[in-house]
Design a protein around this motif. Structure first.
Motif, short mmCIF file in Angstrom:
data_model
loop_
_atom_site.label_atom_id
_atom_site.label_comp_id
_atom_site.label_asym_id
_atom_site.label_seq_id
_atom_site.Cartn_x
_atom_site.Cartn_y
_atom_site.Cartn_z
N ILE A 253 3.07 31.17 -45.29
CA ILE A 253 2.10 31.41 -44.23
C ILE A 253 1.39 30.11 -43.85
N GLY A 254 1.13 29.26 -44.85
CA GLY A 254 0.55 27.95 -44.54
C GLY A 254 1.48 27.12 -43.66
N SER A 255 2.78 27.21 -43.91
CA SER A 255 3.75 26.50 -43.08
C SER A 255 3.77 27.05 -41.66
N VAL A 256 3.71 28.36 -41.55
CA VAL A 256 3.70 29.00 -40.23
C VAL A 256 2.49 28.51 -39.42
N ASN A 257 1.33 28.59 -40.03
CA ASN A 257 0.10 28.19 -39.33
C ASN A 257 0.14 26.73 -38.92
N GLY A 258 0.55 25.86 -39.85
CA GLY A 258 0.56 24.44 -39.56
C GLY A 258 1.56 24.08 -38.48
N LEU A 259 2.77 24.65 -38.55
CA LEU A 259 3.80 24.31 -37.58
C LEU A 259 3.44 24.81 -36.19
N LEU A 260 2.93 26.04 -36.08
CA LEU A 260 2.56 26.56 -34.77
C LEU A 260 1.39 25.78 -34.17
N HIS A 261 0.43 25.40 -35.01
CA HIS A 261 -0.68 24.59 -34.51
C HIS A 261 -0.18 23.26 -33.99
N ASP A 262 0.66 22.58 -34.78
CA ASP A 262 1.15 21.27 -34.38
C ASP A 262 2.03 21.36 -33.13
N TRP A 263 2.82 22.43 -33.03
CA TRP A 263 3.66 22.61 -31.84
C TRP A 263 2.79 22.79 -30.59
N THR A 264 1.74 23.62 -30.72
CA THR A 264 0.85 23.85 -29.59
C THR A 264 0.13 22.58 -29.18
N ALA A 265 -0.21 21.74 -30.15
CA ALA A 265 -0.91 20.48 -29.87
C ALA A 265 0.01 19.41 -29.30
N ALA B 7 9.94 20.21 -29.87
CA ALA B 7 10.90 21.30 -30.02
C ALA B 7 10.50 22.43 -29.09
N THR B 8 11.45 23.31 -28.79
CA THR B 8 11.11 24.52 -28.04
C THR B 8 10.53 25.55 -29.00
N LEU B 9 9.88 26.56 -28.44
CA LEU B 9 9.32 27.60 -29.30
C LEU B 9 10.43 28.32 -30.04
N ASP B 10 11.58 28.54 -29.40
CA ASP B 10 12.71 29.18 -30.09
C ASP B 10 13.17 28.34 -31.27
N GLU B 11 13.17 27.02 -31.11
CA GLU B 11 13.56 26.15 -32.22
C GLU B 11 12.56 26.22 -33.36
N VAL B 12 11.28 26.33 -33.02
CA VAL B 12 10.24 26.49 -34.04
C VAL B 12 10.44 27.79 -34.80
N VAL B 13 10.69 28.87 -34.06
CA VAL B 13 10.92 30.17 -34.70
C VAL B 13 12.16 30.11 -35.58
N ASP B 14 13.23 29.50 -35.09
CA ASP B 14 14.46 29.40 -35.89
C ASP B 14 14.22 28.65 -37.19
N GLU B 15 13.40 27.60 -37.13
CA GLU B 15 13.10 26.84 -38.35
C GLU B 15 12.31 27.70 -39.34
N LEU B 16 11.35 28.45 -38.84
CA LEU B 16 10.57 29.32 -39.72
C LEU B 16 11.46 30.40 -40.34
N VAL B 17 12.37 30.94 -39.55
CA VAL B 17 13.29 31.94 -40.08
C VAL B 17 14.16 31.34 -41.18
N ARG B 18 14.67 30.12 -40.97
CA ARG B 18 15.48 29.46 -42.01
C ARG B 18 14.68 29.26 -43.29
#
Length: 221
Positions: free
Chosen positions: A177-189, A194-205
């Motif tokens: 969950i810490g990874s999810v929060n950090g990655l989504l925050h950094d992506w938004t900033a 990366a695209t949002l789909d690429e971010v989601v794919d990384e989290l799924v992996r």
């Protein structure tokens, strides 16, 4: 007298007192999402500025809230509720019954799509709420715990279906969950190219790597 005086209905303009109160509260929270989640942020917003943005009076503010911290607390819960509702709806509509990888992808796409739909939601959830007060820290961690419980429940169900390795997932879910929060925050900033789909794919992996560690083989294979 030819008739009786009717008891007051509490309606004004076709709305009950409760409906008017809910509408006022919603207007304050909508204005707070823009101010707290944008410029000037929670710490730079005054009651007067919030009232002006909401088109309401300070008297009406103090009828709904004691302090701006109370507004932030309510807004934080509201943003988290939106994301949770999106996940539950996605699971009910599409994810139930799918294999693990597809199910996790649907769930995370729903979550990421909701929290990133408005950058203000990310800032409220991951930035403005942090370090305000012990009360809000407790609330922030409590809401994080709900997401951890969701991951643990999904992991437990996957184990029961033979799709994941049996283990205690609480520590791993907390780290994830810490990874999810950090990655989504950094992506938004804009710090992650990366695209949002690429971010989601990384989290799924990452999550599948936790659920299916190297060397683990499902029973019967």
């Amino acid at each position: 007298m030819t008739g009786r005086l009717r008891a007051p209905t509490g309606r004004y303009g076709g709305k009950t007192a409760a409906e008017r109160q809910a509408e006022r509260r919603g207007r304050f929270l909508d204005a707070a999402l823009k101010l707290f989640g944008g410029t000037p942020g929670y710490r730079g917003t005054t009651v007067a500025a919030l009232c002006e943005a909401a088109g309401l009076s300070t008297r009406q503010f103090y009828e709904e809230f004691r302090t701006l911290e109370d507004v932030l607390a309510a807004l934080h819960l509201r943003v988290n509720d939106w994301a949770e509702e999106a996940v539950v709806a996605a699971f009910a509509a599409a994810a139930a019954g799918l294999p693990l990888a597809e199910r996790v992808t649907v769930i995370f796409r729903a979550y990421a799509g909701n929290v990133t739909a408005d950058p203000s939601r990310i800032r409220i959830t991951f930035v403005e709420i942090v370090g305000v007060s012990p009360r809000l820290e407790e609330q922030r961690l409590a809401r994080r715990a709900r997401w951890i419980e969701l991951i643990c429940a999904e992991a437990t169900a996957a184990v029961e279906r033979g799709e994941a390795a049996p283990r205690d997932y609480r520590l791993a879910a907390t780290a994830f969950i810490g990874s999810v929060n950090g990655l989504l925050h950094d992506w938004t900033a804009g710090w992650v190219d990366a695209t949002l789909d690429e971010v989601v794919d990384e989290l799924v992996r990452q999550l599948l790597g936790i659920l299916r560690p190297p060397g683990w083989v499902p029973e019967g294979r």
